[in-house]
Scaffold this motif. Structure first.
Motif, PDB file in Angstrom:
ATOM      1  N   PHE A 138     -20.523  17.855   4.564  1.00 30.87           N
ATOM      2  CA  PHE A 138     -19.603  17.960   5.704  1.00 30.87           C
ATOM      3  C   PHE A 138     -18.276  17.268   5.412  1.00 30.87           C
ATOM      4  CE2 PHE A 138     -23.898  17.926   7.618  1.00 30.87           C
ATOM      5  CZ  PHE A 138     -23.891  19.237   8.038  1.00 30.87           C
ATOM      6  N   GLY A 139     -17.224  17.778   6.009  1.00 33.80           N
ATOM      7  CA  GLY A 139     -15.895  17.199   5.840  1.00 33.80           C
ATOM      8  C   GLY A 139     -14.911  18.279   5.452  1.00 33.80           C
ATOM      9  N   TYR A 140     -13.666  18.054   5.852  1.00 31.85           N
ATOM     10  CA  TYR A 140     -12.625  19.066   5.638  1.00 31.85           C
ATOM     11  C   TYR A 140     -12.490  19.428   4.160  1.00 31.85           C
ATOM     12  CZ  TYR A 140      -8.341  21.544   6.782  1.00 31.85           C
ATOM     13  OH  TYR A 140      -7.411  22.518   6.981  1.00 31.85           O
ATOM     14  N   THR A 141     -12.708  18.417   3.292  1.00 32.20           N
ATOM     15  CA  THR A 141     -12.549  18.677   1.850  1.00 32.20           C
ATOM     16  C   THR A 141     -13.721  19.467   1.269  1.00 32.20           C
ATOM     17  OG1 THR A 141     -13.237  16.388   1.701  1.00 32.20           O
ATOM     18  CG2 THR A 141     -10.970  16.862   1.087  1.00 32.20           C
ATOM     19  N   TYR A 142     -14.785  19.605   2.047  1.00 35.85           N
ATOM     20  CA  TYR A 142     -15.958  20.345   1.545  1.00 35.85           C
ATOM     21  C   TYR A 142     -16.206  21.583   2.392  1.00 35.85           C
ATOM     22  CZ  TYR A 142     -16.655  15.913  -0.798  1.00 35.85           C
ATOM     23  OH  TYR A 142     -16.474  14.790  -1.555  1.00 35.85           O
ATOM     24  N   GLU A 159     -19.635  23.288   3.884  1.00 36.65           N
ATOM     25  CA  GLU A 159     -19.832  23.389   5.340  1.00 36.65           C
ATOM     26  C   GLU A 159     -20.182  24.829   5.706  1.00 36.65           C
ATOM     27  OE1 GLU A 159     -16.167  21.883   7.059  1.00 36.65           O
ATOM     28  OE2 GLU A 159     -17.131  19.967   7.488  1.00 36.65           O
ATOM     29  N   SER A 210     -26.750  15.862   6.382  1.00 38.20           N
ATOM     30  CA  SER A 210     -25.754  14.785   6.376  1.00 38.20           C
ATOM     31  C   SER A 210     -25.946  13.918   5.136  1.00 38.20           C
ATOM     32  CB  SER A 210     -25.867  13.937   7.642  1.00 38.20           C
ATOM     33  OG  SER A 210     -27.000  13.127   7.564  1.00 38.20           O
ATOM     34  N   SER A 211     -24.942  13.070   4.847  1.00 40.86           N
ATOM     35  CA  SER A 211     -25.023  12.316   3.586  1.00 40.86           C
ATOM     36  C   SER A 211     -26.227  11.371   3.568  1.00 40.86           C
ATOM     37  CB  SER A 211     -23.719  11.567   3.335  1.00 40.86           C
ATOM     38  OG  SER A 211     -23.448  10.724   4.412  1.00 40.86           O
ATOM     39  N   MET A 212     -26.709  10.987   4.765  1.00 48.70           N
ATOM     40  CA  MET A 212     -27.916  10.148   4.823  1.00 48.70           C
ATOM     41  C   MET A 212     -29.090  10.977   5.346  1.00 48.70           C
ATOM     42  SD  MET A 212     -27.312   6.991   3.948  1.00 48.70           S
ATOM     43  CE  MET A 212     -25.859   6.170   3.376  1.00 48.70           C
ATOM     44  N   TYR A 228     -27.898  19.157  11.088  1.00 50.86           N
ATOM     45  CA  TYR A 228     -27.076  18.010  10.695  1.00 50.86           C
ATOM     46  C   TYR A 228     -27.952  16.915  10.083  1.00 50.86           C
ATOM     47  CZ  TYR A 228     -23.509  14.425  10.643  1.00 50.86           C
ATOM     48  OH  TYR A 228     -22.627  13.459  10.210  1.00 50.86           O
ATOM     49  N   GLU A 249     -23.293   5.089   6.715  1.00 45.25           N
ATOM     50  CA  GLU A 249     -22.452   6.082   6.035  1.00 45.25           C
ATOM     51  C   GLU A 249     -21.065   5.512   5.769  1.00 45.25           C
ATOM     52  OE1 GLU A 249     -23.480  10.511   7.010  1.00 45.25           O
ATOM     53  OE2 GLU A 249     -23.658   9.376   8.864  1.00 45.25           O
ATOM     54  N   LYS A 276     -25.902   4.210  10.501  1.00 45.82           N
ATOM     55  CA  LYS A 276     -26.603   4.844   9.377  1.00 45.82           C
ATOM     56  C   LYS A 276     -26.113   4.324   8.029  1.00 45.82           C
ATOM     57  CE  LYS A 276     -27.783   9.316  11.414  1.00 45.82           C
ATOM     58  NZ  LYS A 276     -27.318  10.696  11.536  1.00 45.82           N
ATOM     59  N   HIS A 278     -13.976   8.423   4.698  1.00 44.17           N
ATOM     60  CA  HIS A 278     -15.163   9.258   4.479  1.00 44.17           C
ATOM     61  C   HIS A 278     -14.850  10.715   4.841  1.00 44.17           C
ATOM     62  CE1 HIS A 278     -19.206  10.790   4.628  1.00 44.17           C
ATOM     63  NE2 HIS A 278     -19.664   9.645   4.147  1.00 44.17           N
ATOM     64  N   PRO A 279     -15.161  11.651   3.924  1.00 43.32           N
ATOM     65  CA  PRO A 279     -14.786  13.046   4.194  1.00 43.32           C
ATOM     66  C   PRO A 279     -15.414  13.628   5.460  1.00 43.32           C
ATOM     67  CG  PRO A 279     -16.208  12.884   2.263  1.00 43.32           C
ATOM     68  CD  PRO A 279     -15.788  11.507   2.607  1.00 43.32           C
ATOM     69  N   ALA A 280     -16.601  13.142   5.828  1.00 37.99           N
ATOM     70  CA  ALA A 280     -17.249  13.692   7.029  1.00 37.99           C
ATOM     71  C   ALA A 280     -16.603  13.191   8.318  1.00 37.99           C
ATOM     72  CB  ALA A 280     -18.731  13.366   7.018  1.00 37.99           C
ATOM     73  N   SER A 281     -15.575  12.348   8.203  1.00 35.31           N
ATOM     74  CA  SER A 281     -14.892  11.851   9.411  1.00 35.31           C
ATOM     75  C   SER A 281     -14.432  12.995  10.301  1.00 35.31           C
ATOM     76  CB  SER A 281     -13.679  11.005   9.019  1.00 35.31           C
ATOM     77  OG  SER A 281     -14.086   9.762   8.524  1.00 35.31           O
ATOM     78  N   THR A 282     -14.061  14.127   9.683  1.00 43.32           N
ATOM     79  CA  THR A 282     -13.574  15.264  10.498  1.00 43.32           C
ATOM     80  C   THR A 282     -14.686  15.868  11.342  1.00 43.32           C
ATOM     81  OG1 THR A 282     -13.934  16.726   8.611  1.00 43.32           O
ATOM     82  CG2 THR A 282     -11.693  15.908   8.933  1.00 43.32           C
ATOM     83  N   THR A 283     -15.934  15.433  11.123  1.00 44.26           N
ATOM     84  CA  THR A 283     -17.039  15.962  11.940  1.00 44.26           C
ATOM     85  C   THR A 283     -17.622  14.894  12.873  1.00 44.26           C
ATOM     86  OG1 THR A 283     -18.742  15.415  10.317  1.00 44.26           O
ATOM     87  CG2 THR A 283     -17.661  17.551  10.080  1.00 44.26           C
ATOM     88  N   TYR A 311     -22.181  15.450  -0.387  1.00 43.70           N
ATOM     89  CA  TYR A 311     -21.554  15.635   0.919  1.00 43.70           C
ATOM     90  C   TYR A 311     -21.530  17.116   1.277  1.00 43.70           C
ATOM     91  CZ  TYR A 311     -20.032  10.821   0.514  1.00 43.70           C
ATOM     92  OH  TYR A 311     -20.016   9.473   0.394  1.00 43.70           O
ATOM     93  N   LEU A 367      -4.416  16.781   5.454  1.00 42.27           N
ATOM     94  CA  LEU A 367      -5.539  17.608   5.004  1.00 42.27           C
ATOM     95  C   LEU A 367      -5.081  18.873   4.277  1.00 42.27           C
ATOM     96  CD1 LEU A 367      -7.926  17.308   8.111  1.00 42.27           C
ATOM     97  CD2 LEU A 367      -7.960  15.983   6.014  1.00 42.27           C
ATOM     98  N   LYS A 389     -26.167   9.783  -6.147  1.00 41.39           N
ATOM     99  CA  LYS A 389     -25.281   9.607  -4.991  1.00 41.39           C
ATOM    100  C   LYS A 389     -25.498  10.782  -4.052  1.00 41.39           C
ATOM    101  CE  LYS A 389     -21.564   7.617  -7.649  1.00 41.39           C
ATOM    102  NZ  LYS A 389     -20.347   8.030  -8.338  1.00 41.39           N
ATOM    103  N   LEU A 448     -22.040  20.924  13.915  1.00 42.60           N
ATOM    104  CA  LEU A 448     -22.097  20.671  12.479  1.00 42.60           C
ATOM    105  C   LEU A 448     -20.742  20.300  11.882  1.00 42.60           C
ATOM    106  CD1 LEU A 448     -24.511  23.520  11.369  1.00 42.60           C
ATOM    107  CD2 LEU A 448     -24.936  21.081  11.221  1.00 42.60           C
ATOM    108  N   VAL A 449     -19.707  21.061  12.191  1.00 44.63           N
ATOM    109  CA  VAL A 449     -18.439  20.848  11.478  1.00 44.63           C
ATOM    110  C   VAL A 449     -17.229  20.685  12.394  1.00 44.63           C
ATOM    111  CG1 VAL A 449     -19.302  22.131   9.481  1.00 44.63           C
ATOM    112  CG2 VAL A 449     -17.947  23.325  11.176  1.00 44.63           C
TER     113      VAL A 449
END
Lengths: 421, 310
Positions: B169-173, B177, B147-149, B143, A256, A254, A239-244, B167, A393, B164, B256-257
C-alpha cells in the motif's frame, strides 16, 4: 367496544406525547464530537449526568460545520429559534457574530469554581462581545515510540524534542527520519494522508506557518517553495502507506511507524493501549517559528434562544472541572479550566496533556486558528492536499502548481469575506 | 314465448338481473385490470420515495449552484477535471480485468461443484462466505492480509523467504495496490456470479450431456457446444449485475487504498463528505447512473437479440 378502542388509542398516543412536551428538553447543536463513539460518550456519560442532576433532558445533535451555520442562520433569520445551546469552534462563533446570530453572554450569571485559561478567555470575547464560553481545546502533536529515541541525530537530545527546544526543528526531523530508515530498513515517520485523515491540517496549520509565517497568505511565496523542497526531501522518510492511513494510532501501535503526527484525540488510542511505549512532543520549529493549530471549542446560544435559563445551566454543567476531565478521558479534548488539570493524574492522558502544554509554551510558537470558511472549509483543505499530491507525489513543478492553486485559495477567502490568514 | 326466448329468460330471469350481472362483470373486469397496478403500488411507492425523490434531488443538485441557479458548470468541472479522468479510467480498468476473471473463475468453480462430489455442499458454503460480508469488512480483511505487518508479510518473514516486509500500500506502490484490489474484488464478488451460474447449470437438462457423451463428445466440446450456449441467459444476467455493480465499486477500494486509486463512486463520496460540495458529488452520481444505464441497456439488448436468435 369501538369507543373503548378509540379511547385506548388516544391515551396511548397523547399521554406520552403530552408528557414529552411537559418535560423540559434542550436542543444542543454541536459541530464537535461527531464520530459515533464520541457522540455516544457525550450522550451516555456526560449529558446523562446533567439530566440526573436537573431533570432536564438534552437532545444532543451533532452536525457538520456547513449544516450548523445554515441551520442557526435559518433559525435566527426566520425568528423560529429552537436550538438552546450550541457548541462550535472559535471561527464559527466569529462568523455567527458577524451575522448577528448569537447572544452576548456577558449578561449571564457568573460561573463559579472555575478559572478559565487566560488565552482562551480572551479569545472568547470577539469585538467586545462575549461570544462563547470556552469549553474544550484540542491540538495536533507528535507521538513518538520510545524506541525511536535511540536513533536521535547528532546534536539533538531527548529533552530538546520533548521540551520543544530550538534545535528540534524540521531539518532535525529529517535527519532523524534518515537515521531511522537506515536502522530499521524502512521509513518510520507517519502522517494520516488518506481521506478522513487530517494531513491538510499539518500542511496549512503547522509547516506552512513554520516556513512562511502564515497559513494561506504566502501560499505561493519563495518561502513556500523552500518548504515544498523540504517536503520532497522528507517524503523519502515518510512511510509509503501513509496515503492509506486516516488515523495514526493503529500504525503506531502495530509498529509500522515510530513517529506519527496527528490530532491529540486520534492519538489517544495508541497512548492508552500502550502508555509506557510512547512520549508526546511539540511540533518541530521552522525558519519562521513553530506553527501549531489551536482548536478552541466554545459553548454559546443562538440569538433569541428559547429557555436561556436552562441553557445556561447546561453550559455551567459542561464547563465544570469534573465534567471537563471526564470529556478528556472519553474524547482526548483537553480542559480549559485550571482546576481540571489537577484531575489529570499519571498515565496516557498525562503524557498527552504534557505534550499539548509544552507545545503551547514552547518558544517561537505561531498559534493558528482554523479559518472559518463555512461551506468552503473542505475545499480549503483539499487545496493543500492537492498541492502535496501534485508536487511531492507526482513530481510537478511547484512554480506551476502553487500559483494555480493560490488563485482558488484567494477566491475562497474573498467569497466568504474573511481576510487571508 | 318461444322455447328459445324462454330459455333465455330462464338464463336471465329479468332484464335488471341481466344488467346487474353485466355491471358486476364489468366491475370485476375493471378491478382485474387494476390488480397488477395495485399489487405493484407498494413497491412503486417505495421506489418513488427512496429512489425517485433522491434521484430528482441529485439531478437538481447536479444542475444547480447555490448562488447561481441552473448551471452546467458542475458537470463541466467534473468532466474536465483530472480526477474524473483518472477515476473513470480506473473504474473501467478494474471492471475490464475483474469481470472476465470472475466469470471464468465462477464458471469453472460451478462446473466443479456441479459434479456433486462428496462434500460439494461444504465447498458451496465456503465459496459463498463473502456474500455475507459487507464491502468494508472485505476491505478490512484484505488489509490485514496485505499490510506491512499483515498475515502475508509475517508468513513470508517466518518462512525466511523475505527479511523486510513487502509494501502493498502507498502512492508509490500503485501497481501493487491495484493487484491487491483485483484480488480482493475477485474474492469478494465472484460468489455472486458463482451462485447465478450454478443455478443456471443445475437447470440444464442432463439428457443433452448424456446424448453428447454417447456421441463421443470430449469435455471441451460438451463445455463449448452444450453447456455455455445453454448457460447464456445466466451468463448475461451475471454480466449485467456485475457490470452495474462495478461502476458502484467503492467501499473495498476506499478501505484499502483511499484515493491512491480513485474510482467514480469514491470521488462522489469524497466530494460529498470531505469537500462537502453536494453539487459536484451529485454530478459524479449522475454520471455513474448514466454510464450504468448505458451498459445495462447494451446488455439487455444483447440478451434480447440472443434470445430471439435462439
Amino acid at each position: 367496544m369501538k369507543k373503548l378502542i378509540l379511547i385506548s388509542i388516544l391515551v396511548l398516543v397523547f399521554v406520552p406525547l403530552s408528557s414529552a412536551i411537559a418535560a423540559e428538553q434542550l436542543i444542543f447543536l454541536s459541530t464537535q464530537f461527531n464520530p459515533v463513539s464520541e457522540m455516544q460518550f457525550i450522550t451516555e456519560e456526560v449529558l446523562s449526568g446533567f439530566t440526573n442532576e436537573t431533570g432536564i433532558k438534552v437532545e444532543f445533535v451533532p452536525v457538520q460545520y456547513a449544516d450548523f451555520v445554515n441551520r442557526i442562520l435559518a433559525e435566527v433569520k426566520t425568528g423560529k429559534v429552537v436550538t438552546n445551546v450550541i457548541a462550535e469552534l472559535h471561527g464559527g462563533f466569529d462568523y455567527l457574530l458577524s451575522e448577528n446570530a448569537i447572544e452576548d453572554l456577558s449578561t449571564m450569571p457568573e460561573l463559579p469554581e472555575r478559572t478559565f485559561l487566560k488565552t482562551f478567555d480572551e479569545y472568547s470575547e470577539i469585538r467586545g462581545v462575549k461570544a462563547y464560553i470556552p469549553w474544550t481545546q484540542a491540538t495536533f502533536v507528535v507521538a513518538i515510540n520510545k524506541e525511536a529515541l535511540e536513533y536521535l541525530p547528532e546534536g539533538l537530545t531527548q529533552d530538546d524534542v520533548l521540551e520543544g527546544n530550538p534545535n528540534w526543528d524540521y531539518e532535525a526531523l529529517l535527519r532523524w527520519g534518515e537515521n531511522l530508515k537506515e536502522a530499521k530498513g524502512a521509513p518510520m515517520i507517519g502522517l494520516a494522508m488518506a481521506p478522513g485523515g487530517l494531513f491538510h491540517r499539518f500542511l496549512h496549520g503547522y509547516i506552512y506557518p513554520s516556513y512562511t509565517g502564515s497559513q494561506a497568505k504566502d501560499f505561493a511565496s519563495q518561502d513556500a517553495m523552500d518548504m515544498w523542497e523540504y517536503l520532497i526531501r522528507l517524503n523519502e522518510y515518510i512511510h509509503p502507506a501513509s496515503t492509506t492511513w486516516s488515523n495514526m494510532s493503529e500504525p503506531l501501535l502495530k509498529g509500522e511507524v515510530l513517529i506519527g503526527w496527528d490530532h491529540a484525540a486520534r492519538l489517544i488510542q495508541a497512548l492508552t493501549t500502550k502508555p509506557d511505549d510512547f512520549v508526546v512532543a511539540p511540533a518541530p520549529l521552522g525558519p519562521k517559528g513553530r506553527g501549531y493549530i489551536l482548536v478552541i471549542a466554545g459553548l454559546g446560544m443562538p440569538k433569541d434562544a428559547p429557555n436561556k435559563e436552562d441553557g445556561w445551566k447546561l453550559i455551567e454543567y459542561l464547563t465544570r472541572p469534573s465534567t471537563q476531565a471526564l470529556i478528556l478521558q472519553g474524547t482526548g479534548f483537553f480542559p480549559i479550566v485550571e482546576e481540571a488539570e489537577k484531575e489529570i493524574t499519571e498515565g496516557a492522558l498525562k503524557t498527552l496533556s504534557d505534550g499539548v502544554t509544552k507545545q503551547a509554551n514552547a518558544p517561537l510558537g505561531i498559534p493558528c486558528l482554523i479559518p472559518s470558511l463555512g461551506a468552503f472549509g473542505g475545499e480549503f483543505g483539499n487545496i493543500y492536499r492537492m498541492a502535496f499530491e501534485r508536487i511531492v507525489l507526482k513530481g510537478e513543478d511547484p512554480n506551476k502548481v502553487l500559483p494555480e492553486l493560490n488563485e482558488r485559495l484567494e477566491e475562497i477567502f474573498e467569497e466568504v469575506d474573511v481576510p487571508l490568514q | 314465448m318461444s322455447l328459445y326466448n324462454k330459455s333465455r329468460e330462464d338464463a336471465h330471469p329479468s332484464r335488471d338481473g341481466h344488467l346487474l350481472k353485466r355491471n358486476t362483470n364489468h366491475k370485476a373486469k375493471t378491478l382485474k385490470n387494476y390488480t397488477p397496478y395495485l399489487l405493484c403500488l407498494p413497491a412503486i411507492l417505495y421506489l418513488a420515495i427512496f429512489i425517485g425523490y433522491p434521484l430528482i434531488q441529485a439531478f437538481v443538485l447536479a444542475f444547480t449552484k447555490p448562488s447561481v441557479g441552473f448551471t452546467l458548470d458542475n458537470l463541466k468541472s467534473v468532466l474536465t477535471s483530472q480526477g474524473f479522468k483518472e477515476a473513470l479510467g480506473n473504474t473501467l480498468l478494474i471492471s475490464v480485468i475483474v469481470i472476465p476473471l470472475q466469470i471464468v473463475l465462477a464458471l469453472f468453480l460451478s462446473l466443479f461443484v456441479n459434479t456433486r462430489f462428496k462434500g460439494h455442499m461444504f465447498l458451496i458454503y465456503v465459496i459463498t462466505i463473502p456474500l455475507a460480508l459487507s464491502e468494508i469488512t472485505a476491505g478490512l480483511m484484505s488489509y490485514s492480509i496485505f499490510s506491512s505487518m499483515g498475515f502475508l508479510n509475517k508468513l513470508l518473514i517466518n518462512l525466511n523467504l523475505i527479511d523486510k516486509p513487502i509494501y502493498f500500500f502507498g502512492y508509490t506502490y500503485k501497481l501493487r495496490e491495484f493487484i491487491v484490489i483485483i484480488l480482493s474484488e475477485l474474492w469478494r464478488a465472484t460468489p455472486l456470479v458463482f451462485v447465478i451460474l450454478l443455478a443456471g447449470l443445475q437447470s440444464i437438462d442432463k439428457e443433452y450431456i448424456e446424448a453428447a457423451e454417447v456421441d463421443g463428445a470430449t469435455w471441451w466440446e460438451k463445455l463449448t457446444k452444450i453447456i455455455i450456449p445453454l448457460l447464456q441467459p445466466s451468463l448475461l444476467s451475471a454480466l449485467l449485475l456485475r457490470t452495474t455493480f462495478a461502476f458502484q465499486v467503492f467501499g473495498n477500494i476506499w478501505i484499502l487504498v483511499g484515493r491512491d486509486i480513485p474510482v467514480l463512486a469514491g470521488e462522489a463520496y469524497y466530494w460529498q463528505t470531505e469537500i462537502r460540495n453536494a453539487n459536484i458529488a451529485s454530478a459524479y452520481a449522475i454520471i455513474i447512473a448514466i454510464l450504468t444505464i448505458i451498459f445495462a441497456f447494451l446488455y439487455i439488448k444483447t440478451l434480447e437479440s440472443s434470445y430471439l436468435e435462439s
